[in-house]
Design a protein around this motif. Structure first.
Motif, mmCIF file in Angstrom:
data_model
loop_
_atom_site.group_PDB
_atom_site.id
_atom_site.type_symbol
_atom_site.label_atom_id
_atom_site.label_comp_id
_atom_site.label_asym_id
_atom_site.label_seq_id
_atom_site.Cartn_x
_atom_site.Cartn_y
_atom_site.Cartn_z
ATOM 1 N N SER A 23 45.805 41.362 31.961
ATOM 2 C CA SER A 23 44.681 40.890 31.141
ATOM 3 C C SER A 23 45.154 40.365 29.794
ATOM 4 C CB SER A 23 43.671 42.022 30.933
ATOM 5 O OG SER A 23 43.100 42.432 32.143
ATOM 6 N N GLN A 38 46.714 46.395 35.085
ATOM 7 C CA GLN A 38 45.645 45.436 34.829
ATOM 8 C C GLN A 38 45.602 45.036 33.356
ATOM 9 O OE1 GLN A 38 43.587 43.885 36.983
ATOM 10 N NE2 GLN A 38 42.709 42.755 35.260
ATOM 11 N N ARG A 88 35.455 47.874 38.077
ATOM 12 C CA ARG A 88 35.676 47.975 39.515
ATOM 13 C C ARG A 88 36.941 48.761 39.826
ATOM 14 N NH1 ARG A 88 32.952 43.833 42.604
ATOM 15 N NH2 ARG A 88 34.729 43.720 44.029
ATOM 16 N N HIS A 132 36.508 43.678 35.708
ATOM 17 C CA HIS A 132 37.721 44.012 36.453
ATOM 18 C C HIS A 132 38.109 45.474 36.222
ATOM 19 C CE1 HIS A 132 38.384 39.799 37.489
ATOM 20 N NE2 HIS A 132 38.112 39.482 36.224
ATOM 21 N N TYR A 133 37.975 45.934 34.987
ATOM 22 C CA TYR A 133 38.296 47.336 34.690
ATOM 23 C C TYR A 133 37.256 48.283 35.289
ATOM 24 C CZ TYR A 133 41.780 45.653 31.377
ATOM 25 O OH TYR A 133 42.873 45.053 30.811
ATOM 26 N N LEU A 142 30.950 38.584 37.537
ATOM 27 C CA LEU A 142 32.109 38.016 38.232
ATOM 28 C C LEU A 142 31.770 36.751 39.006
ATOM 29 C CD1 LEU A 142 33.804 41.272 39.586
ATOM 30 C CD2 LEU A 142 34.707 39.737 37.839
ATOM 31 N N SER A 173 35.089 32.448 34.845
ATOM 32 C CA SER A 173 35.353 33.217 33.622
ATOM 33 C C SER A 173 35.345 32.344 32.373
ATOM 34 C CB SER A 173 36.691 33.951 33.747
ATOM 35 O OG SER A 173 37.741 33.027 33.972
#
Length: 301
Positions: free
Chosen positions: A226, A222, A178, A175-176, A142, A146
Protein backbone atom coordinates in the motif's frame (compact mmCIF):
# COMPACT_ATOMS: atom_id res chain seq x y z
CA UNK A 1 14.26 -38.38 31.38
CA UNK A 2 17.02 -35.92 32.17
CA UNK A 3 18.66 -36.61 28.82
CA UNK A 4 15.38 -35.84 27.01
CA UNK A 5 14.93 -32.59 28.93
CA UNK A 6 18.50 -31.51 28.25
CA UNK A 7 18.13 -32.36 24.55
CA UNK A 8 14.92 -30.32 24.38
CA UNK A 9 16.57 -27.41 26.18
CA UNK A 10 19.47 -27.54 23.73
CA UNK A 11 17.07 -27.47 20.77
CA UNK A 12 15.28 -24.45 22.23
CA UNK A 13 18.63 -22.76 22.82
CA UNK A 14 19.77 -23.41 19.23
CA UNK A 15 16.48 -22.25 17.71
CA UNK A 16 17.09 -18.89 16.02
CA UNK A 17 15.32 -15.82 17.32
CA UNK A 18 12.37 -14.43 15.41
CA UNK A 19 14.35 -11.52 14.01
CA UNK A 20 17.17 -13.78 12.86
CA UNK A 21 14.72 -16.20 11.31
CA UNK A 22 12.94 -13.32 9.54
CA UNK A 23 16.22 -12.02 8.12
CA UNK A 24 17.22 -15.54 7.03
CA UNK A 25 14.14 -15.91 4.83
CA UNK A 26 14.10 -12.27 3.76
CA UNK A 27 17.69 -12.23 2.46
CA UNK A 28 17.05 -15.32 0.33
CA UNK A 29 15.10 -12.99 -1.95
CA UNK A 30 17.89 -10.94 -3.54
CA UNK A 31 15.44 -8.52 -5.11
CA UNK A 32 13.95 -7.79 -1.68
CA UNK A 33 17.40 -6.99 -0.25
CA UNK A 34 18.12 -4.62 -3.13
CA UNK A 35 14.70 -3.05 -2.61
CA UNK A 36 15.45 -2.65 1.10
CA UNK A 37 18.70 -0.78 0.38
CA UNK A 38 16.99 1.51 -2.13
CA UNK A 39 14.17 2.15 0.36
CA UNK A 40 16.78 2.94 3.05
CA UNK A 41 18.32 5.57 0.74
CA UNK A 42 14.83 6.91 0.01
CA UNK A 43 14.04 7.16 3.74
CA UNK A 44 17.41 8.87 4.40
CA UNK A 45 16.71 11.47 1.69
CA UNK A 46 13.21 11.99 3.09
CA UNK A 47 14.57 12.65 6.57
CA UNK A 48 17.60 14.78 5.69
CA UNK A 49 16.75 16.02 2.17
CA UNK A 50 16.60 19.76 2.88
CA UNK A 51 20.11 19.64 4.38
CA UNK A 52 21.54 17.43 1.60
CA UNK A 53 20.08 19.31 -1.37
CA UNK A 54 22.63 21.64 -3.00
CA UNK A 55 20.04 24.43 -3.45
CA UNK A 56 16.73 25.55 -2.06
CA UNK A 57 14.06 23.48 -3.85
CA UNK A 58 12.00 26.61 -4.63
CA UNK A 59 14.87 28.99 -5.47
CA UNK A 60 14.69 30.25 -9.05
CA UNK A 61 17.84 30.82 -11.10
CA UNK A 62 16.42 32.91 -13.94
CA UNK A 63 19.72 32.92 -15.85
CA UNK A 64 19.72 29.12 -15.99
CA UNK A 65 16.21 28.16 -17.08
CA UNK A 66 15.93 24.72 -18.74
CA UNK A 67 19.65 24.12 -18.32
CA UNK A 68 20.53 20.53 -19.34
CA UNK A 69 22.27 17.98 -17.07
CA UNK A 70 26.01 18.27 -16.52
CA UNK A 71 26.94 15.57 -19.08
CA UNK A 72 25.07 17.32 -21.89
CA UNK A 73 26.27 20.36 -23.84
CA UNK A 74 25.41 23.48 -21.86
CA UNK A 75 25.26 21.72 -18.51
CA UNK A 76 27.20 22.87 -15.44
CA UNK A 77 28.22 21.28 -12.12
CA UNK A 78 26.17 23.87 -10.23
CA UNK A 79 23.03 22.11 -11.52
CA UNK A 80 24.02 18.46 -11.96
CA UNK A 81 20.62 17.26 -13.23
CA UNK A 82 19.74 20.54 -14.93
CA UNK A 83 16.97 23.01 -14.13
CA UNK A 84 13.24 23.27 -14.81
CA UNK A 85 11.40 25.96 -16.82
CA UNK A 86 11.59 28.37 -13.88
CA UNK A 87 15.30 27.79 -13.27
CA UNK A 88 14.85 25.62 -10.16
CA UNK A 89 17.50 22.95 -9.54
CA UNK A 90 16.17 19.50 -10.52
CA UNK A 91 18.41 17.53 -8.13
CA UNK A 92 17.33 19.62 -5.16
CA UNK A 93 13.66 19.28 -6.05
CA UNK A 94 13.96 15.50 -6.46
CA UNK A 95 15.73 15.12 -3.11
CA UNK A 96 13.23 17.30 -1.23
CA UNK A 97 10.37 15.64 -3.13
CA UNK A 98 11.32 12.32 -1.55
CA UNK A 99 10.15 13.78 1.78
CA UNK A 100 6.66 14.46 0.42
CA UNK A 101 6.36 10.98 -1.12
CA UNK A 102 7.59 9.34 2.09
CA UNK A 103 5.21 11.47 4.14
CA UNK A 104 2.31 10.50 1.88
CA UNK A 105 3.13 6.81 2.22
CA UNK A 106 3.45 6.94 6.01
CA UNK A 107 0.24 8.94 6.58
CA UNK A 108 -1.88 6.99 4.08
CA UNK A 109 -0.78 3.57 5.35
CA UNK A 110 -1.24 4.64 8.99
CA UNK A 111 -4.79 5.91 8.41
CA UNK A 112 -5.85 3.08 6.10
CA UNK A 113 -4.31 0.32 8.21
CA UNK A 114 -5.51 1.56 11.60
CA UNK A 115 -9.06 2.17 10.38
CA UNK A 116 -9.14 -1.02 8.32
CA UNK A 117 -7.86 -3.20 11.17
CA UNK A 118 -10.44 -1.81 13.61
CA UNK A 119 -13.34 -2.30 11.19
CA UNK A 120 -12.02 -5.73 10.17
CA UNK A 121 -11.79 -6.86 13.80
CA UNK A 122 -15.33 -5.65 14.48
CA UNK A 123 -16.58 -7.40 11.34
CA UNK A 124 -14.85 -10.65 12.28
CA UNK A 125 -16.42 -10.74 15.75
CA UNK A 126 -19.74 -9.07 14.88
CA UNK A 127 -23.12 -10.81 14.39
CA UNK A 128 -23.80 -12.00 10.87
CA UNK A 129 -26.12 -9.11 9.98
CA UNK A 130 -23.58 -6.45 10.98
CA UNK A 131 -20.77 -8.33 9.26
CA UNK A 132 -22.84 -8.43 6.05
CA UNK A 133 -23.53 -4.67 6.18
CA UNK A 134 -19.83 -3.83 6.70
CA UNK A 135 -18.67 -6.12 3.90
CA UNK A 136 -21.28 -4.84 1.43
CA UNK A 137 -20.09 -1.26 2.10
CA UNK A 138 -16.51 -2.38 1.44
CA UNK A 139 -17.64 -4.12 -1.77
CA UNK A 140 -19.30 -0.91 -2.96
CA UNK A 141 -16.09 1.07 -2.37
CA UNK A 142 -14.03 -1.58 -4.17
CA UNK A 143 -16.43 -1.53 -7.12
CA UNK A 144 -15.19 1.96 -8.07
CA UNK A 145 -11.82 2.36 -9.84
CA UNK A 146 -9.48 3.49 -7.07
CA UNK A 147 -8.05 6.52 -8.86
CA UNK A 148 -11.49 7.66 -10.03
CA UNK A 149 -12.88 7.44 -6.49
CA UNK A 150 -9.87 9.33 -5.15
CA UNK A 151 -10.45 12.03 -7.79
CA UNK A 152 -14.10 12.38 -6.78
CA UNK A 153 -13.19 12.66 -3.10
CA UNK A 154 -10.48 15.25 -3.78
CA UNK A 155 -12.88 17.22 -5.98
CA UNK A 156 -15.32 17.31 -3.06
CA UNK A 157 -12.71 18.15 -0.40
CA UNK A 158 -10.64 20.48 -2.56
CA UNK A 159 -7.25 19.99 -4.28
CA UNK A 160 -4.39 19.75 -1.78
CA UNK A 161 -1.85 17.19 -0.62
CA UNK A 162 -3.69 16.67 2.69
CA UNK A 163 -7.01 15.97 0.98
CA UNK A 164 -5.28 13.70 -1.51
CA UNK A 165 -3.86 11.64 1.38
CA UNK A 166 -7.30 11.38 3.02
CA UNK A 167 -8.86 10.27 -0.28
CA UNK A 168 -6.18 7.65 -0.96
CA UNK A 169 -6.48 6.30 2.61
CA UNK A 170 -10.25 5.89 2.20
CA UNK A 171 -9.74 4.09 -1.11
CA UNK A 172 -7.16 1.69 0.37
CA UNK A 173 -9.05 0.96 3.59
CA UNK A 174 -11.32 -1.85 2.25
CA UNK A 175 -8.27 -3.98 1.46
CA UNK A 176 -7.28 -3.94 5.14
CA UNK A 177 -10.85 -4.59 6.27
CA UNK A 178 -11.20 -7.69 4.09
CA UNK A 179 -7.73 -8.98 4.94
CA UNK A 180 -8.18 -8.49 8.70
CA UNK A 181 -11.65 -10.04 8.69
CA UNK A 182 -10.45 -13.12 6.79
CA UNK A 183 -7.53 -13.59 9.22
CA UNK A 184 -9.82 -13.12 12.25
CA UNK A 185 -12.35 -15.67 10.99
CA UNK A 186 -9.52 -18.15 10.45
CA UNK A 187 -7.96 -17.56 13.89
CA UNK A 188 -11.27 -17.65 15.78
CA UNK A 189 -11.61 -21.38 15.09
CA UNK A 190 -8.29 -22.26 16.73
CA UNK A 191 -7.86 -23.84 20.15
CA UNK A 192 -5.96 -20.97 21.77
CA UNK A 193 -8.91 -18.62 21.17
CA UNK A 194 -11.33 -21.16 22.63
CA UNK A 195 -9.04 -21.54 25.66
CA UNK A 196 -8.91 -17.78 26.18
CA UNK A 197 -12.69 -17.61 25.95
CA UNK A 198 -13.07 -20.43 28.49
CA UNK A 199 -10.85 -18.72 31.07
CA UNK A 200 -13.06 -15.63 30.85
CA UNK A 201 -11.41 -13.31 28.30
CA UNK A 202 -13.84 -10.64 27.12
CA UNK A 203 -14.53 -9.83 23.48
CA UNK A 204 -12.27 -6.77 23.45
CA UNK A 205 -9.37 -8.73 24.94
CA UNK A 206 -9.93 -11.56 22.47
CA UNK A 207 -9.88 -9.08 19.58
CA UNK A 208 -6.88 -6.97 20.56
CA UNK A 209 -4.66 -9.22 22.70
CA UNK A 210 -5.41 -12.76 21.58
CA UNK A 211 -6.32 -12.69 17.89
CA UNK A 212 -4.84 -9.49 16.41
CA UNK A 213 -1.13 -10.30 17.00
CA UNK A 214 -1.57 -13.51 15.00
CA UNK A 215 -3.13 -11.61 12.08
CA UNK A 216 -0.33 -9.08 11.62
CA UNK A 217 1.87 -10.93 9.11
CA UNK A 218 -0.39 -10.45 6.04
CA UNK A 219 -1.29 -6.94 7.21
CA UNK A 220 2.40 -5.94 7.29
CA UNK A 221 2.86 -7.22 3.74
CA UNK A 222 -0.25 -5.32 2.62
CA UNK A 223 1.09 -2.17 4.30
CA UNK A 224 4.33 -2.38 2.31
CA UNK A 225 2.44 -2.77 -0.95
CA UNK A 226 0.00 0.00 0.00
CA UNK A 227 2.96 2.31 0.62
CA UNK A 228 3.94 2.09 -3.05
CA UNK A 229 0.30 2.40 -4.16
CA UNK A 230 -0.07 5.57 -2.08
CA UNK A 231 3.01 7.12 -3.70
CA UNK A 232 1.71 6.24 -7.17
CA UNK A 233 -1.79 7.57 -6.50
CA UNK A 234 -0.46 10.78 -4.94
CA UNK A 235 1.78 11.31 -7.97
CA UNK A 236 -1.18 10.67 -10.30
CA UNK A 237 -3.37 13.16 -8.42
CA UNK A 238 -0.53 15.68 -8.42
CA UNK A 239 -0.09 15.20 -12.18
CA UNK A 240 -3.81 15.86 -12.68
CA UNK A 241 -3.62 19.01 -10.55
CA UNK A 242 -5.67 17.54 -7.69
CA UNK A 243 -2.84 16.74 -5.28
CA UNK A 244 0.09 18.84 -4.11
CA UNK A 245 -0.02 22.33 -5.61
CA UNK A 246 2.91 24.29 -7.16
CA UNK A 247 5.55 25.20 -6.13
CA UNK A 248 5.59 22.08 -3.88
CA UNK A 249 8.40 19.81 -5.19
CA UNK A 250 6.22 16.68 -5.22
CA UNK A 251 7.20 14.26 -8.00
CA UNK A 252 3.75 14.06 -9.63
CA UNK A 253 3.36 17.84 -9.55
CA UNK A 254 6.82 18.19 -11.11
CA UNK A 255 5.68 15.98 -13.98
CA UNK A 256 2.56 18.08 -14.47
CA UNK A 257 4.53 21.33 -14.56
CA UNK A 258 7.00 19.94 -17.10
CA UNK A 259 4.78 18.02 -19.54
CA UNK A 260 4.73 20.81 -22.16
CA UNK A 261 8.56 20.74 -22.28
CA UNK A 262 8.88 16.98 -22.80
CA UNK A 263 10.17 17.31 -26.39
CA UNK A 264 12.78 20.03 -25.88
CA UNK A 265 13.83 19.41 -22.25
CA UNK A 266 13.63 15.65 -21.61
CA UNK A 267 15.23 15.85 -18.16
CA UNK A 268 12.39 17.80 -16.53
CA UNK A 269 10.05 14.83 -17.13
CA UNK A 270 12.45 11.87 -17.11
CA UNK A 271 14.02 12.35 -13.68
CA UNK A 272 10.78 12.70 -11.65
CA UNK A 273 9.35 9.72 -13.55
CA UNK A 274 12.44 7.65 -12.80
CA UNK A 275 12.27 8.63 -9.12
CA UNK A 276 8.67 7.36 -8.93
CA UNK A 277 9.53 4.19 -10.88
CA UNK A 278 12.59 3.23 -8.82
CA UNK A 279 10.94 3.98 -5.48
CA UNK A 280 7.74 2.06 -6.22
CA UNK A 281 9.68 -0.88 -7.69
CA UNK A 282 11.96 -1.04 -4.64
CA UNK A 283 9.01 -1.02 -2.22
CA UNK A 284 7.22 -3.74 -4.22
CA UNK A 285 10.35 -5.91 -4.21
CA UNK A 286 10.67 -5.36 -0.47
CA UNK A 287 7.00 -6.33 -0.05
CA UNK A 288 7.65 -9.62 -1.86
CA UNK A 289 10.50 -10.32 0.55
CA UNK A 290 8.29 -9.54 3.53
CA UNK A 291 5.69 -11.96 2.21
CA UNK A 292 8.31 -14.69 1.82
CA UNK A 293 9.64 -14.08 5.32
CA UNK A 294 6.35 -13.69 7.18
CA UNK A 295 4.12 -16.26 5.45
CA UNK A 296 4.85 -19.67 7.02
CA UNK A 297 3.32 -21.48 4.03
CA UNK A 298 6.06 -20.10 1.79
CA UNK A 299 8.93 -21.03 4.11
CA UNK A 300 10.89 -24.05 3.14
CA UNK A 301 11.32 -26.70 5.80
Amino acid sequence: MDDALSAEAEMVHDRPGRLREFWFYFRENRGAVIGLWIFAVFAFLALFGPWIAPHDATAQFRAATLQPPVWQDGGTWSHILGTDPLGRDMLSRLIVGARYSFFVGIVVVSIAASGGIIVGLISGFAPKWLDSIIMRIMDIILAFPSLLLALVLVAILGPSLTNAMIAIAIVLQPHYVRLTRASVLSERQKDYVTSARVVGAGTLRLMVVTVLPNCLAPIIVQAALSFSTAILDAAALGFLGMGAQPPTPEWGTMLAEAREFILRAWWVVTFPGLAILVTVLAINLMGDGLRDALDPKLKRS
